[in-house]
Design an enzyme around this catalytic site. Structure first.
Site, PDB file in Angstrom:
ATOM      1  N   ASP A 515       0.944  -1.454  -0.231  1.00 56.69           N
ATOM      2  CA  ASP A 515      -0.109   0.183   0.006  1.00 56.69           C
ATOM      3  C   ASP A 515       1.043   1.155   0.253  1.00 56.69           C
ATOM      4  O   ASP A 515       2.454   1.250  -0.020  1.00 56.69           O
ATOM      5  CB  ASP A 515      -0.541  -0.056   1.238  1.00 56.69           C
ATOM      6  N   ASP A 621      -9.235   4.017  -2.430  1.00 58.97           N
ATOM      7  CA  ASP A 621      -9.961   3.956  -0.769  1.00 58.97           C
ATOM      8  C   ASP A 621     -11.444   4.269  -1.208  1.00 58.97           C
ATOM      9  O   ASP A 621     -11.411   5.623  -1.529  1.00 58.97           O
ATOM     10  CB  ASP A 621      -8.770   5.156   0.141  1.00 58.97           C
ATOM     11  N   ASP A1294     -47.378 -58.907  17.262  1.00 62.61           N
ATOM     12  CA  ASP A1294     -46.304 -59.019  16.882  1.00 62.61           C
ATOM     13  C   ASP A1294     -45.823 -60.708  15.870  1.00 62.61           C
ATOM     14  O   ASP A1294     -46.857 -61.406  16.025  1.00 62.61           O
ATOM     15  CB  ASP A1294     -44.726 -59.743  17.936  1.00 62.61           C
ATOM     16  N   GLU A1297     -46.157 -61.139  10.401  1.00 66.22           N
ATOM     17  CA  GLU A1297     -45.770 -61.455   8.367  1.00 66.22           C
ATOM     18  C   GLU A1297     -47.211 -61.950   7.872  1.00 66.22           C
ATOM     19  O   GLU A1297     -47.301 -62.036   6.854  1.00 66.22           O
ATOM     20  CB  GLU A1297     -44.980 -61.959   7.994  1.00 66.22           C
ATOM     21  N   ASP A1409     -35.821 -57.785  14.377  1.00 67.04           N
ATOM     22  CA  ASP A1409     -35.291 -58.703  16.023  1.00 67.04           C
ATOM     23  C   ASP A1409     -33.547 -57.972  15.614  1.00 67.04           C
ATOM     24  O   ASP A1409     -32.854 -59.030  14.859  1.00 67.04           O
ATOM     25  CB  ASP A1409     -35.248 -60.241  15.759  1.00 67.04           C
TER      26      ASP A1409
END
Length: 1739
Positions: A515, A621, A1294, A1297, A1409
């Site tokens: 700068d 600036d 349970d 199925e 399970d």
């Protein structure tokens, strides 16, 4: 002679025409009075017009302050005129200039001698009498014209250029002449050879060459002039409206838009786009102060106060090529490292390292990418270069190392000014003196301090911002810095050494920011302060021609022009001032490269032609004002033309306080600066983007656009570095044929393909975008095509949205998924944006390397000529043939229905199993805007269809459907395929064109291409990931008593032929195949999905969303909303198979309670039964179970029992009346009537058709047929009877199925020892031995479909078990829930192992399970996420595992995970060790108590989520993909999950791990425990996870209702309530609380419930009761309010409510957490508003 001169004057010089007209007028007056009347009027008009027009070519002869007498005295012409033309101007060419003598041409080099005309104006002293002109040709497009003084050594800039070798051109683009053949007056005329256009024509006059003044002027071929700088201009194209003078001189002036003030850099190059679209550039290689005068004609005058005239011509001929030519001439720009393309943060004014840390943290918290952090001079000790302020910034070096580890680079600042009076404490200066590096006074100077110069020899001292030094012997402060001379070799060596020492000993860095290198000096020559540098009067500081560069003297604000520089002092600063930044840049870049051995960045304020080889530039600036946005674009465009493409402006402005809107818009614009840095100064308000929510949002969105495109930007920088192409381009230079584009200054391009159109004005929500001609344009955001070009269009540009960015047709842009910084983003997948041209073509480049290496750069090309739209061809090996061989054709016209149409189809080609459905109907039903049904079924025969009631209307079609069904053809005889397309995006969601449509009696198959690979669902299977693997695995769907083996790809307990797909654009849809027959499905990598089912019809339902959660809501609306659990069912639950007696139960419960672990439910598995018979109690071991249940109830706890469907069928009525009553009601599944009698006799003795199997009871069992109402009644009665004996609160069904042990084997695995073998055998039949055996039938042990279940030929009233097997658990769930509610009078809960579509309407589910192994933790999350998609949100896994013995660590981690299962139950199997958490008193027990207390604290939130699931259909647990579908990282994450939208759980799933990576989608997140904001949203973060803790986080924007926990929910619901407020980036949050009596079955349907909404906005928290059942809410009292994300402790709190309160407030600054308590508590059936004051750093 005089007369001839006047004639010549009329001919040659416009100013003299008035003289001629006056002479004519006088002659006319002599002729008569008539002429006197008429002619003067004409003369006045013509004279005025001629003078005005002629004045447009005037060249200023003296400064504007010169008087008429000064003007005439200098030999100039004087004639004031309106319009701004100079009053004092140069005489014409024949009066002022040179004659040409001695022209020579030799091998591409032309020379001529020039002799001064005696009549030339003496505008400055010492006009040179003789000059030498040399023109050197450098190929076809380059030539150099140099004018020197023979025999005189004049200064020339020591700047090497990369000129091609001197050679005659092969195809010369230009013709040059030095003079007119007649009068030999020197005039340089350059014409384009092919068009004849004069691109340079100095016949306008003004050519001057003196000791300290050189000028040349030219007429321009068009008004389209660009370049010449550095200035702050408001138009990219120069304006010729009036004469304007621009000084060129490196100075530290503050940019003022529209002013002509010279700024930091010096670039004497201009570009012209000619009217015929050619272009050229001219560089004057001069480093002396210059001026550029714009002449309205149009023309241009260039003047310098030293050196020689050294012009470089570049002929292009296209605008883009001429920029390349210039860049190649001055030196190709540096290739920035990849990280330097990321966003960068800086400020002059950080207080200390903590301040920097706060800014970085704030930026990260807001999800804003950041790659670079800067340090300005405040980090130095006393602003001295190469030092560190160890008081305020002593810990900065360590922080820099931390940043680097996190992927963030660090850049520090260096000013050239070196303090000289610090003594040994500052060895930098000592070494500088030793190596003689400073700029010095000239030998003719009178040194300050009476000639002693303060003991510093001839070093020139300069005042800057560093602290001045008090010298006691002088009694005053003095100038205290010296300036290194970078034109000396010793200086470069010293500079390199100082950089190395500073980096190694004090502060490491990755780049340098140089700068103040004009070089700047404060108040030089100001006489009122003795500290100021005073330059003595001389011809260098006070040259004969005072350019506009100096406000007073040329040396003001810098060094004295008389200073000497160079290795031998051969240069005056007068000559090399403008080279200072250039010379420092070269040395700094070399030092940085030497230090690191890799690419870094150097950013320089002052630049010169060829600076871009080493540095980038920021535009100085600037100010925080709207007027500085457009100049930043212009500056960026100009510096790309100057060969410095790495350029940007201080985002949000350096001076002044940016408004919120301005900073937001500047962040959007700055996201597309090549050098993208936010920077401002001390004393100004902070403006890092995290300071304002709206700015953070704008920056976050825009920067993610940038980071997405970084591979493209990096490739552009590569092309700049090797080819000289500009990175940022103007529309003018890219589209020269579109003349409207030449004036556009508010848009710009990245490369040739990406157009950025930011909003640049206050208060706008859209921008006027000019779409250049010759291309089509695509919106990068949504792909919308803009074809109406060569005009302006209004485009939306919301502040919080994306920047309007458009891709040019014909482009392929490489992209990469954005991240928090480039270190992270470079690890992400790459992508392509393909934007076809009108011709369907697209191409692009892609450059990639390690991102910072110095070595040879590699290059990869992307489809240089890729034609789009090519079709895939070829067959997959071992695949079904195409539709022409196997499929269907259209058999007739479509028939319209009330909701769609039916289309007849006819079988075509081969059959697979020989039983094809020949005549098929394809039916389309548009059931709702978001719901589509597509069905394929037999036209002639009724087939089984799933008896599942669905919720939709069949009476009317959708009004504005989101979809359309497209047919391959509607022509009779054409092959049939269909696709489902999302209308808005044209995304094809389902596409059957691959073929493979098979419709046979027992084999139906269909294949569809999918729109993406982001597919979730289809189960229940042991999926290894939540997102489907497209690996060709054949998955079975068939309910089966199959434990979930992690490594086995098997079908499990439920069937859900439903998936959800997140499309590549983030939209989502769901697809249900409503078919309950055994099924296989398979994903392939196309991606595609194939279904194969062995019965029924193909009945598809499409839900169009488009959000994933909306899809889930639409799906559950179709199949039935999920059941609402009672509040107690959300508590922790304890179970095991294997309790030996009631005392065993008590012991587990007591261990849990004694350790303070909350628990609400105790379970009893089948071991409580008498010989495993439903509805019985083992009197010996569980005789006191009813008493124990009463004790539980008295303690506020609940009790759940298990029921299996298998009923002992071999006991008489007196021993088991349940079976007897079942027989009476005729409820059992049976053999078909035509079954061979021997089979029946073998199975059940032949006395009935009841099908028997073996399960848990000691005898053979029968199975209820749930499709009969009689079965429902019988079941309800059995439940009612048993409830009287054992008052349970919930039922666990349970084995449904249905499970039967070892079917088709000799005997069941648990058959009584010694008994004659027996088992259920299923004879071969059409049903039990179908032609296609699905994957489910290939698992074993007998490899039949009936393995482990009933025979598929079994009859269930009007159905076959073949069709309804998968419905068994679903059919049982509804009557079970109804019976439970009937006996308890409460809501209750049913848990079912087997489920089907719609089961969630009645029951929850556990995942079966599982095993006590680490992989099953992860699988449980996948299962939980899937079942929430399936509409069963009340879901969980057996915590700590069912089979096997859990280790202490495993069980502890599983308890932590399980605490966030909606259904949270610890359960294990018989024969395994106890694993209730109290078993490990000091470890698992402690950890479990901690995490379950947090669960209980959050139960009001969880309960509210279940209400939303029940009432609106949303998921309770959801994946990150579901909530963040646009975040591609989320799409594959399944080791984290969310409760609702706002609470994230990230469990540890591996052994021995005490931390884990957690991905935080791009939004605000907070650590649940501490409230600390997550620092890296949008990235993977490493999070501590000690054994005692599970990582939990809250999403910003949420308000979670919480409650002080207790040991049971019965107790906790009486505790004080609280609110956890997690603010989002906009300082807002919202939430809701649902509350009722917590147990009633009908509270919602009868509106007996309450709703409370919570909202936080900016600084106000509001609680509003939106539905008030006072009886419910009256028991709730709000006490504690916790707010996350508060920037500072509030200065005040006010409470607006019906009552008054005392408030207690605590603020945790470290974690940004505010805690507030109300005393007394506030009843939640009343509204309240709390206002916080001063909680934000920036309000």
């Amino acid at each position: 002679m005089g007369r001839r001169k006047k004639v010549k004057c009329c001919h040659r010089h416009p100013r003299s025409r008035a003289c001629c007209l006056r002479h004519v007028l006088q002659r006319l007056i002599w002729l008569g009075m008539v002429a006197v009347v008429v002619v003067p009027t004409a003369y006045v008009f013509l004279s005025h017009q001629a003078d005005v027009e002629a004045s447009k070519s005037r060249i200023s002869c003296l400064p504007a302050t010169a008087s008429e007498s000064d003007c005439w005295a200098a030999g100039c012409l004087w004639y004031p005129i309106e319009g701004g033309a100079p009053s004092c101007y140069f005489p014409p060419l024949h009066s002022h200039g040179y004659l040409v003598q001695d022209q020579n041409v030799s091998s591409g080099i032309w020379t001529a001698t020039l002799v001064l005309l005696n009549s030339s104006a003496q505008v400055v002293p010492d006009l040179k009498k003789k000059l030498l002109v040399q023109l050197t040709q450098h190929g076809d497009a380059y030539f150099r014209l140099k004018v020197t003084v023979p025999g005189e050594e004049r200064y020339e800039p020591p700047v090497p250029l990369q000129l091609p070798a001197s050679q005659p051109p092969l195809q010369q683009l230009y013709n040059v002449s030095f003079c007119d053949e007649n009068d030999k007056l020197f005039a340089l005329v350059v014409r384009r050879r092919d068009t004849g256009t004069a691109i340079f024509d100095s016949r306008v006059g003004g050519f001057t060459f003196a000791s300290q003044f050189v000028q040349v002027a030219t007429v321009l071929p068009s008004h389209d002039l660009y370049g010449l700088g550095e200035h702050s201009r408001v138009s990219f194209r120069h304006s010729f409206d009036q004469p304007t003078v621009y000084p060129l001189f490196a100075s530290s002036h503050v940019p003022s838009p529209g002013a002509t003030t010279n700024l930091y850099g010096f670039h004497p190059v201009y570009y012209v786009i000619e009217d015929d679209n050619h272009a050229h550039a001219v560089l004057w290689l001069s480093s002396n102060a210059m001026e550029v005068e714009l002449i309205p004609s149009p023309g241009l005058a260039l003047r310098s106060i030293g050196g020689v005239l050294d012009l470089y011509f570049m002929l292009g001929s296209s605008p883009s090529s001429v920029i390349q030519q210039y860049t190649q001439l001055v030196g190709l720009p540096a290739m920035p490292p990849y990280w330097a393309l990321g966003f960068q943060l800086s400020r002059y004014g950080y207080y200390n390292t903590s301040d920097i840390q706060d800014v970085v943290a704030r930026t990260r918290r807001c999800g804003i990418p950041q790659d670079v952090q800067y340090a300005d001079i405040e980090t130095m000790e006393g602003f001295k270069g190469f030092t560190l302020d160890t008081v305020q910034f002593g810990d900065l070096p360590q922080y820099v190392l931390q940043l680097r580890e996190e992927g963030v680079k660090f850049v520090t600042i260096l000013d050239p000014h070196i303090p000289v009076f610090e003594g040994p404490a500052y060895p930098v200066h000592e070494r500088a003196m030793d190596q003689d590096v400073y700029i010095k006074w000239g030998p003719d100077a009178d040194l300050p301090d009476g000639g002693d110069n303060f003991g510093l020899g001839d070093v020139m001292l300069l005042r800057v911002g560093v602290s001045c030094t008090l010298l006691p012997e002088l009694g005053r402060t003095v100038n205290s810095t010296a300036v290194p001379d970078f034109l000396r070799s010793s200086t470069s060596a010293w500079w390199t050494n100082e950089i190395s020492i500073f980096s190694n000993d004090s502060l490491s860095f990755d780049g340098l920011w140089i700068d103040m290198n004009e070089p700047e000096g404060l108040q030089t020559n100001y006489p009122d302060d003795p500290r100021n540098l005073q330059c003595y009067s001389n011809s260098w500081d006070d040259p004969p021609y005072p350019t506009l560069a100096g406000a007073n003297r040329l040396s003001d604000r810098t060094l004295c022009m008389s200073a000497v520089q160079g290795q031998t002092g051969q240069y005056r600063h007068y000559d090399v001032h403008n080279l200072y930044g250039w010379a420092q840049a070269r040395a700094t870049a070399a030092a940085l490269e030497s230090l690191h051995g890799r690419r870094g960045i150097v950013i320089s304020r002052s630049t010169f032609p060829s600076s871009g080889q080493w540095v980038g530039h920021w535009l100085g600036d600037n100010k925080s004002s709207w007027g500085h946005l457009i100049p930043s674009i212009i500056g960026m465009l100009e510096f790309n033309m100057f060969g410095v493409p790495y350029v940007g402006s201080d985002i949000c402005g350096y001076f002044g306080d940016a408004s919120e809107e301005l900073c937001g818009r500047w962040m959007q614009l700055g996201a597309f600066y090549p050098f993208s840095r936010n920077h401002n100064r001390k004393t100004q308000a902070r403006q890092d983007p995290g300071m304002w929510p709206s700015v953070a949002a704008a920056g976050r969105v825009a920067l993610r656009q940038r980071y997405l495109l970084l591979p493209y930007l990096y490739t552009l920088h590569y092309r700049a570095a090797v080819l000289g192409e500009p990175v940022v381009r103007s529309l003018a230079f890219e589209f020269p044929g579109d003349h409207n584009a030449r004036t556009v200054s508010t848009q710009f391009l990245w490369g040739p393909f990406l157009m950025i159109c930011p909003a640049l004005e206050e208060g706008v929500e859209e921008v006027r975008v000019y779409f250049p001609a010759g291309s089509r344009w695509y919106s990068i955001d949504d792909g919308v095509v803009w074809t109406n070009v060569a005009r302006y269009r209004d485009v939306p540009a919301p502040l919080g949205g994306k920047v309007p960015v458009f891709v040019r047709g014909g482009a392929i842009l490489p992209t990469q998924r954005p991240a928090a910084n480039t270190v992270l983003s470079r690890k992400n997948p790459l992508g392509l944006i393909v934007a076809p041209s009108v011709a369907g073509m697209a191409s692009g480049d892609f450059f990639w390397d390690d991102g910072e290496g110095l070595g040879e750069q590699g290059r990869t090309c992307i489809n240089e000529n890729n034609r789009l739209g090519e079709k895939r061809t070829g067959w997959v090996p071992c695949s079904l043939p195409p539709p022409s061989v196997l499929g269907y054709t259209v058999a007739g016209p479509a028939v319209t229905t009330s909701t769609g149409y039916r289309l007849p189809l006819f079988k075509q080609g081969l059959s697979v199993f020989g039983s094809s459905l020949v005549n098929v109907t394809f039916e389309v039903a548009q059931l709702d805007d978001h719901l589509l049904r597509v069905k394929l079924y037999d036209s002639t025969t009724t087939r089984f269809e799933v008896p599942l009631p669905l919720n939709y209307s069949t009476s009317s079609a959708a009004k504005s459907p989101l979809y359309e069904v497209q047919l391959a053809s509607e022509n009779v005889g054409d092959f049939f395929s269909f696709s489902v397309v999302r209308k808005k995006t044209k995304t094809v969601l389902f596409d059957t064109r691959l073929g493979g449509l098979v419709l046979e009696d027992q084999f139906l198959s269909i294949t569809s291409l999918l729109p993406s690979k982001n597919v979730y669902g289809l189960g229940e299977n042991t999926h290894a990931s939540f997102r489907a693997d497209m690996d060709g695995t054949l998955w079975g769907l068939f309910t089966r008593d199959q434990w979930p083996e992690v490594d086995m790809k098997v079908n499990l307990y439920g069937v859900h032929p439903y998936y959800q797909c997140i499309e590549n654009d983030g939209n989502a849809h769901g697809v249900l195949l409503l078919n309950s027959n055994a099924m296989d499905y398979q994903f392939l990598d196309y991606p595609s999905l194939t279904y194969r089912t062995i019965g029924g019809v193909l009945d598809f339902y499409f839900m169009l969303g488009p959000e994933p959660e909306t899809v889930t809501a639409q799906y559950t609306s179709l199949i039935g909303r999920p059941v609402m659990p009672p509040y107690w069912a959300l508590g922790f639950q304890l179970s095991r198979y294997g309790y030996e007696n009631v005392q065993h139960m008590r012991d587990a419960m007591n261990r849990t309670v004694s350790q303070g672990i909350p628990i609400d439910v105790q379970y009893a598995d089948i071991d409580h039964m008498d010989k495993q018979k439903d509805f019985t109690i083992d009197a010996e071991n569980f005789g006191d179970l009813p008493q124990y249940v009463s004790e539980l109830h008295a303690s506020g706890q609940r009790f759940i029992i298990i029921l299996d469907p298998a009923i002992n069928a071999e006991l008489p009525a007196e021993k088991y009346p349940t079976h007897s009553r079942a027989l009476e009601a005729d409820v059992y599944v049976k053999w078909p009537a035509d079954t061979n009698q021997s089979v029946v006799e073998q199975n059940n003795g032949g006395d009935s058709l009841i099908m028997l199997a073996y399960v848990w009871p000691e005898n053979r069992t029968a199975f209820p047929n749930w499709h009969k109402q009689a079965t429902h009644d019988w079941w309800a009665e059995e439940i009612r009877i048993f409830y009287k004996e054992l008052p349970f609160d919930g039922l666990w069904i349970d084995m449904n199925e249905p499970a039967a042990f070892s079917t088709n084997l000799e005997k069941p695995w648990n058959w009584p020892e010694g008994a004659d073998p027996w088992n259920l055998f299923c004879p071969d039949s059409k049903w039990d031995t179908p032609p296609y055996v699905t994957t489910a039938g290939n698992i074993g042990p007998s490899y039949k479909m009936s393995d482990k279940t009933l025979c598929l030929a079994a009859e269930e009233e009007s159905y076959l078990h073949y069709d309804t097997h998968n419905l068994y658990g679903w059919a049982q769930a509804s009557p079970t829930l109804s019976a439970l509610r009937a006996v308890t009078g409460e809501r209750g809960i049913v848990i079912s192992r087997s489920t089907f579509v719609g089961s969630g309407h009645y029951a929850g589910h556990w995942l079966g399970d599982n095993q006590s192994i680490w992989p099953d933790l992860h699988r449980s999350i996948i299962g939980m996420l899937e079942f929430n998609l399936f509409g069963i949100p009340y879901i969980g896994a057996d915590i700590c595992g069912f089979s096997g013995n859990a280790t202490e660590e495993l069980c502890g981690r599983w308890m932590q995970l399980g605490a966030f299962y909606p259904f949270s139950r610890n359960h294990n199997g018989k024969g395994e060790v106890d694993q209730d958490p109290g078993v490990w008193e000091n470890t698992v027990g402690v950890w479990s108590r901690s995490v379950l207390l947090e669960r209980y604290r959050l139960l009001p939130y969880l309960y509210t989520l279940f209400y939303k699931a029940f009432s609106q259909g949303y998921s309770v647990v959801r994946s990150l993909a579901s909530e963040f579908p646009m975040d591609r990282t989320c799409l594959g994450i399944d080791n984290q999950f969310l409760w609702g939208a706002s609470f994230m759980i990230s469990p540890v799933l591996e052994e021995g791990v005490t931390s884990r990576l957690v991905y935080f989608p791009l939004t605000a997140w907070y650590d649940y425990y501490t409230g600390r904001p997550v620092e890296w949203p949008g990235e993977m973060n490493t999070v501590d996870a000690p054994l005692s803790s599970i990582p939990l986080h809250v999403r910003g924007g949420a308000i979670l209702p919480i409650q002080k926990p207790s040991s049971t929910t019965t107790q906790s619901v009486s505790n004080p309530m609280g609110l956890l407020v997690a603010l989002d980036w906009n300082r807002t949050a919202e939430g809701e609380l649902f509350w009722d009596d917590l147990i009633g079955a009908t509270t919602i349907s009868t509106n007996q419930y309450s709703l409370v909404s919570f909202q936080f906005y900016q600084s106000t928290l509001t609680m509003s009761v939106t539905r008030n059942n006072a009886e419910d809410l009256g028991s709730l009292h709000l006490r504690d309010i916790i707010v996350y994300g508060v920037e500072q402790q509030p200065s005040g709190i006010s409470v607006s409510a019906a009552s008054s309160y005392n408030t207690t407030m605590a603020y945790d600054h470290t974690n940004m957490k505010l805690t507030l308590s109300l005393d007394p508590t506030h009843s939640m059936n009343r509204n309240i508003k709390i206002i916080f004051t001063g909680m934000w750093l920036f309000q």
